[in-house]
Motif scaffolding. Structure first.
Motif, PDB file in Angstrom:
ATOM      1  N   GLY A 221       0.818  -1.210   0.000  1.00 35.93           N
ATOM      2  CA  GLY A 221       0.000   0.000   0.000  1.00 35.93           C
ATOM      3  C   GLY A 221       0.849   1.257   0.000  1.00 35.93           C
ATOM      4  O   GLY A 221       2.009   1.256  -0.415  1.00 35.93           O
ATOM      5  N   ASP A 222       0.241   2.354   0.537  1.00 37.22           N
ATOM      6  CA  ASP A 222       0.886   3.650   0.350  1.00 37.22           C
ATOM      7  C   ASP A 222       2.050   3.903   1.300  1.00 37.22           C
ATOM      8  O   ASP A 222       2.691   4.947   1.221  1.00 37.22           O
ATOM      9  N   ARG A 223       2.362   2.983   2.192  1.00 39.54           N
ATOM     10  CA  ARG A 223       3.528   3.218   3.053  1.00 39.54           C
ATOM     11  C   ARG A 223       4.839   2.779   2.383  1.00 39.54           C
ATOM     12  O   ARG A 223       5.921   2.939   2.955  1.00 39.54           O
ATOM     13  N   THR A 225       6.668   3.824  -0.180  1.00 43.99           N
ATOM     14  CA  THR A 225       7.704   4.822  -0.483  1.00 43.99           C
ATOM     15  C   THR A 225       8.439   5.220   0.785  1.00 43.99           C
ATOM     16  O   THR A 225       9.665   5.387   0.791  1.00 43.99           O
ATOM     17  N   SER A 246      -3.467  -2.444  -1.633  1.00 41.08           N
ATOM     18  CA  SER A 246      -2.991  -2.037  -2.957  1.00 41.08           C
ATOM     19  C   SER A 246      -1.536  -2.458  -3.155  1.00 41.08           C
ATOM     20  O   SER A 246      -0.766  -2.590  -2.193  1.00 41.08           O
ATOM     21  N   PRO A 248       2.015  -1.541  -4.322  1.00 40.55           N
ATOM     22  CA  PRO A 248       2.756  -0.300  -4.558  1.00 40.55           C
ATOM     23  C   PRO A 248       3.590  -0.348  -5.833  1.00 40.55           C
ATOM     24  O   PRO A 248       3.942  -1.422  -6.312  1.00 40.55           O
TER      25      PRO A 248
END
Ligand SMILES: NC(=O)c1ccc[n+]([C@@H]2O[C@H](COP(=O)([O-])OP(=O)(O)OC[C@H]3O[C@@H](n4cnc5c(N)ncnc54)[C@H](OP(=O)(O)O)[C@@H]3O)[C@@H](O)[C@H]2O)c1
Length: 328
Positions: A221-223, A225, A246, A248
């Motif tokens: 997911g969005d962590r 990066t 999700s 990445p």
């Protein structure tokens, strides 16, 4: 025998049915004509079973099927030359068929269960601890003295990763989402705990003196990066799963700028055709059990007939440690 099947793809609440089935023959899909037959005492429940109730897991057996990829129990019969005998306590990876009173497993995925662990703990040993060892050591090239950041650290893979990393001489930073999960991560032996809704990337950099060496990521997911940004020079992010929902994407210039790596760790895909690798990992995990580092943390326990509640707990992000079905 009593068993639970996935009968449709409507999700954890409604896709399961209680059934009465003939006991399995001593044959497994990975070792046709040969298998260890196990009286199941406890079955481990994991994220893939949740995904299978929706047809969203990469392994899609035809319906109906008995889910459940790992068990702990007592050997009823074992192939000659397997080193296992009737009456042995074992932990086994069976791929499918764990949610039943009797299961079959390949001999190379069946391991003696130490007296130090009960059956519930044993049912959380193969999938999570083998994945943890594979991800940390074989894929992540973890060395003694390095620092590992673990996402989803109160979950099944997460607690296993903390314990195996400690056993390999690493320092651990756990990332969790709430107080209860912080306690579980600490009980698993985390040296430091940070919160997923805090500036954990900066905290991890500070706690590790400039950047961590390895990130084990079962969440995605969005962590992602920020995981890359939390690495020190030569650091590795090991991709283990996507519970965050999700998948990445990586801007590879980040890897170049900081001399870092993103590494995939697909334990099942790698080891299924490699009996010797399984035996090696099994021996290492049992060595870490004997040395006191590996003690699977059992969270919620349900009887077989409440398997759907076990799946719903995982689906709702409410599970800690290993969710277990008590079969006998
Ligand atoms: N690569 C392999 O070989 C391999 C092997 C085994 C398992 N896996 C995968 O590893 C992943 C983790 O499995 P697990 O058994 O450890 O699962 P788990 O016990 O349910 O733990 C997953 C953790 O993910 C975090 N999370 C963040 N967002 C979430 C969301 N939207 N829904 C649910 N959880 C969320 C939760 O921690 P917080 O609430 O603290 O964020 C939770 O504790 C799964 O994707 C599984 O398929 C991969």
């Amino acid at each position: 025998m009593r068993a639970v099947q996935i009968v449709d793809l409507t999700g954890p609440e409604s896709a399961l049915a209680q059934v009465d089935l003939p006991e399995p023959e001593p044959s497994h899909m990975l070792t046709p004509g040969s298998a260890v037959v196990i009286d199941v005492y406890a079955a481990g429940v994991s994220f893939p079973e949740v995904l299978q109730t929706r047809g969203e897991y990469q392994f899609k057996p035809p319906l109906p099927f008995v889910p459940g990829s790992e068990v702990a129990g007592v050997v009823r019969s074992a192939p000659d030359g397997s080193g296992l005998s009737e009456g042995d306590r074992v932990a086994a990876g069976c791929l499918l068929g764990a949610f039943a009173e009797v299961a079959v497993a390949p001999d190379f995925l069946t391991f003696p269960l130490s007296d130090k662990l009960d059956f519930a703990q044993g049912s959380g040993l193969v999938l999570n601890y083998h994945t943890a060892y594979f991800s940390l050591k074989q894929r992540g090239r973890l060395r003694e003295g390095e620092t590992v950041l673990v996402h989803g650290a109160a979950g099944g893979v997460g607690t296993a990763t903390i314990q195996v990393a400690k056993g390999l001489g690493a320092r651990t930073i756990a990332v969790v989402s709430n107080d209860e999960k912080e306690q579980v991560a600490r009980a698993a032996g985390a040296d430091e705990v940070v919160r997923s809704d805090d500036p954990w990337k900066d905290e991890a950099k500070e706690l590790s003196g400039g950047g961590v060496d390895v990130v084990i990521d079962p969440v995605g997911g969005d962590r992602f990066t920020d995981s890359l940004r939390s690495l020190g020079e030569g650091g590795r992010v090991v991709v283990v799963g996507f519970t965050g929902g999700s998948i990445p994407e990586v801007r590879v210039n980040r890897l170049l700028l900081n001399n870092t790596e993103v590494i995939g760790a697909g334990w099942g895909a790698y080891v299924m055709s490699k009996p010797d690798v399984n035996r090696e990992i099994g021996a290492e995990v049992n060595r870490l059990v004997d040395a006191g580092f590996v003690r699977p943390i059992v969270g919620a326990r349900f009887p077989l007939e409440r398997a759907s509640e076990a799946l719903e707990l995982i689906d709702g992000r409410g599970a800690t440690g290993k969710v277990v079905l008590d079969i006998r």
